[in-house]
Scaffold this motif. Structure first.
Motif, PDB file in Angstrom:
ATOM      1  N   THR A 134      45.340  51.019  39.383  1.00  0.00           N
ATOM      2  CA  THR A 134      43.895  50.802  39.308  1.00  0.00           C
ATOM      3  C   THR A 134      43.508  50.575  37.861  1.00  0.00           C
ATOM      4  O   THR A 134      44.083  51.180  36.950  1.00  0.00           O
ATOM      5  CB  THR A 134      43.083  51.962  39.918  1.00  0.00           C
ATOM      6  OG1 THR A 134      41.704  51.600  39.928  1.00  0.00           O
ATOM      7  CG2 THR A 134      43.249  53.249  39.151  1.00  0.00           C
ATOM      8  N   TYR A 135      42.569  49.649  37.660  1.00  0.00           N
ATOM      9  CA  TYR A 135      42.054  49.344  36.326  1.00  0.00           C
ATOM     10  C   TYR A 135      40.689  48.714  36.492  1.00  0.00           C
ATOM     11  O   TYR A 135      40.301  48.322  37.596  1.00  0.00           O
ATOM     12  CB  TYR A 135      43.000  48.399  35.572  1.00  0.00           C
ATOM     13  CG  TYR A 135      43.119  47.025  36.174  1.00  0.00           C
ATOM     14  CD1 TYR A 135      42.399  45.955  35.658  1.00  0.00           C
ATOM     15  CD2 TYR A 135      43.934  46.784  37.273  1.00  0.00           C
ATOM     16  CE1 TYR A 135      42.503  44.681  36.216  1.00  0.00           C
ATOM     17  CE2 TYR A 135      44.038  45.532  37.838  1.00  0.00           C
ATOM     18  CZ  TYR A 135      43.323  44.485  37.300  1.00  0.00           C
ATOM     19  OH  TYR A 135      43.404  43.231  37.864  1.00  0.00           O
ATOM     20  N   SER A 136      39.960  48.642  35.388  1.00  0.00           N
ATOM     21  CA  SER A 136      38.681  47.937  35.466  1.00  0.00           C
ATOM     22  C   SER A 136      38.827  46.623  34.742  1.00  0.00           C
ATOM     23  O   SER A 136      39.559  46.507  33.773  1.00  0.00           O
ATOM     24  CB  SER A 136      37.538  48.768  34.882  1.00  0.00           C
ATOM     25  OG  SER A 136      37.602  48.769  33.482  1.00  0.00           O
ATOM     26  N   GLU A 137      38.117  45.644  35.242  1.00  0.00           N
ATOM     27  CA  GLU A 137      38.157  44.315  34.647  1.00  0.00           C
ATOM     28  C   GLU A 137      36.728  43.937  34.293  1.00  0.00           C
ATOM     29  O   GLU A 137      35.819  44.089  35.103  1.00  0.00           O
ATOM     30  CB  GLU A 137      38.716  43.326  35.660  1.00  0.00           C
ATOM     31  CG  GLU A 137      38.748  41.911  35.144  1.00  0.00           C
ATOM     32  CD  GLU A 137      39.263  40.981  36.206  1.00  0.00           C
ATOM     33  OE1 GLU A 137      40.441  40.629  36.126  1.00  0.00           O
ATOM     34  OE2 GLU A 137      38.488  40.621  37.102  1.00  0.00           O
ATOM     35  N   LYS A 138      36.553  43.490  33.082  1.00  0.00           N
ATOM     36  CA  LYS A 138      35.252  43.039  32.626  1.00  0.00           C
ATOM     37  C   LYS A 138      35.368  41.547  32.401  1.00  0.00           C
ATOM     38  O   LYS A 138      36.372  41.068  31.897  1.00  0.00           O
ATOM     39  CB  LYS A 138      34.900  43.775  31.331  1.00  0.00           C
ATOM     40  CG  LYS A 138      33.454  43.834  31.017  1.00  0.00           C
ATOM     41  CD  LYS A 138      33.233  44.778  29.844  1.00  0.00           C
ATOM     42  CE  LYS A 138      31.786  44.890  29.496  1.00  0.00           C
ATOM     43  NZ  LYS A 138      31.560  45.742  28.360  1.00  0.00           N
ATOM     44  N   LEU A 139      34.340  40.796  32.776  1.00  0.00           N
ATOM     45  CA  LEU A 139      34.374  39.339  32.673  1.00  0.00           C
ATOM     46  C   LEU A 139      34.774  38.870  31.283  1.00  0.00           C
ATOM     47  O   LEU A 139      35.591  37.986  31.122  1.00  0.00           O
ATOM     48  CB  LEU A 139      33.003  38.767  33.047  1.00  0.00           C
ATOM     49  CG  LEU A 139      32.898  37.253  33.047  1.00  0.00           C
ATOM     50  CD1 LEU A 139      33.828  36.661  34.076  1.00  0.00           C
ATOM     51  CD2 LEU A 139      31.475  36.826  33.322  1.00  0.00           C
ATOM     52  N   ILE A 140      34.215  39.506  30.252  1.00  0.00           N
ATOM     53  CA  ILE A 140      34.479  39.073  28.882  1.00  0.00           C
ATOM     54  C   ILE A 140      35.625  39.848  28.244  1.00  0.00           C
ATOM     55  O   ILE A 140      36.494  39.288  27.617  1.00  0.00           O
ATOM     56  CB  ILE A 140      33.209  39.228  28.004  1.00  0.00           C
ATOM     57  CG1 ILE A 140      32.022  38.522  28.654  1.00  0.00           C
ATOM     58  CG2 ILE A 140      33.429  38.727  26.596  1.00  0.00           C
ATOM     59  CD1 ILE A 140      32.188  37.045  28.872  1.00  0.00           C
ATOM     60  N   ASP A 141      35.660  41.162  28.421  1.00  0.00           N
ATOM     61  CA  ASP A 141      36.621  42.011  27.722  1.00  0.00           C
ATOM     62  C   ASP A 141      37.072  43.124  28.655  1.00  0.00           C
ATOM     63  O   ASP A 141      36.353  44.097  28.841  1.00  0.00           O
ATOM     64  CB  ASP A 141      35.968  42.588  26.455  1.00  0.00           C
ATOM     65  CG  ASP A 141      36.903  43.468  25.660  1.00  0.00           C
ATOM     66  OD1 ASP A 141      38.119  43.264  25.749  1.00  0.00           O
ATOM     67  OD2 ASP A 141      36.406  44.367  24.961  1.00  0.00           O
TER      68      ASP A 141
END
Length: 163
Positions: A134-141
């Motif tokens: 599991t991880y988080s993804e941000k559109l820019i960073d």
């Protein structure tokens, strides 16, 4: 509007357009308050269960921070990137169809536009084990913060993998 801003809007459009694909939501198991807020809900940690859609008998439990206050209550806050995962065998394991070697099995929005919590299943064929990240993804960073867990499968039942 600047060209960069238009590109970001174009990429984000599926997130708010009616009829856009919706992510599978987890089943809420419980919450723990972490900080009192005068207006809106408190900051908390939520624990959710996600049944693996490709593997019967495996459930993943994810805990993550959820921002409260006015923004959090209205769904406008950006939740923190930290999450923890534990996947367990909760019944007999079966595979309705062969699995991809690596596949995103869950995705849930963590902010109104830019951040998503993702869960990826990987097959470790030599060890006959399912690995979940599991991880988080941000559109820019995106965030390098992640958590991993594994569910070993009895060697008498090899994990079918798509070629």
């Amino acid at each position: 509007m600047k060209p960069h801003a238009l590109a970001v809007l174009a990429l984000c459009a599926p997130l708010w357009l009616p009829g856009a694909a919706q992510a599978a939501a987890g089943e809420k198991i419980g919450t723990v308050d972490t900080a009192f807020q005068w207006i809106g809900r408190d900051h908390d940690i939520i624990v959710e269960a996600y049944d693996d859609p490709g593997v019967q008998g495996v459930t993943c439990y994810v805990s993550r921070a959820r921002t409260g206050g006015i923004k959090g209550t209205l769904g406008l806050a950006e939740d923190r990137a930290e999450a923890s995962i534990a996947c367990r065998q909760v019944g007999p394991i079966s595979f309705p169809e062969p699995l991809k070697k690596q596949e995103e099995v869950f995705s849930e929005r963590m902010s109104i536009l830019f951040k998503r919590l993702r869960i990826v299943r990987m097959v470790d064929a030599p060890r006959n084990t399912l690995v979940y990240l599991t991880y988080s993804e941000k559109l820019i960073d995106g965030s390098p913060q992640n958590s991993v867990t594994a569910v070993p499968v009895d060697r008498a039942q090899p994990i079918p993998v798509r070629k």
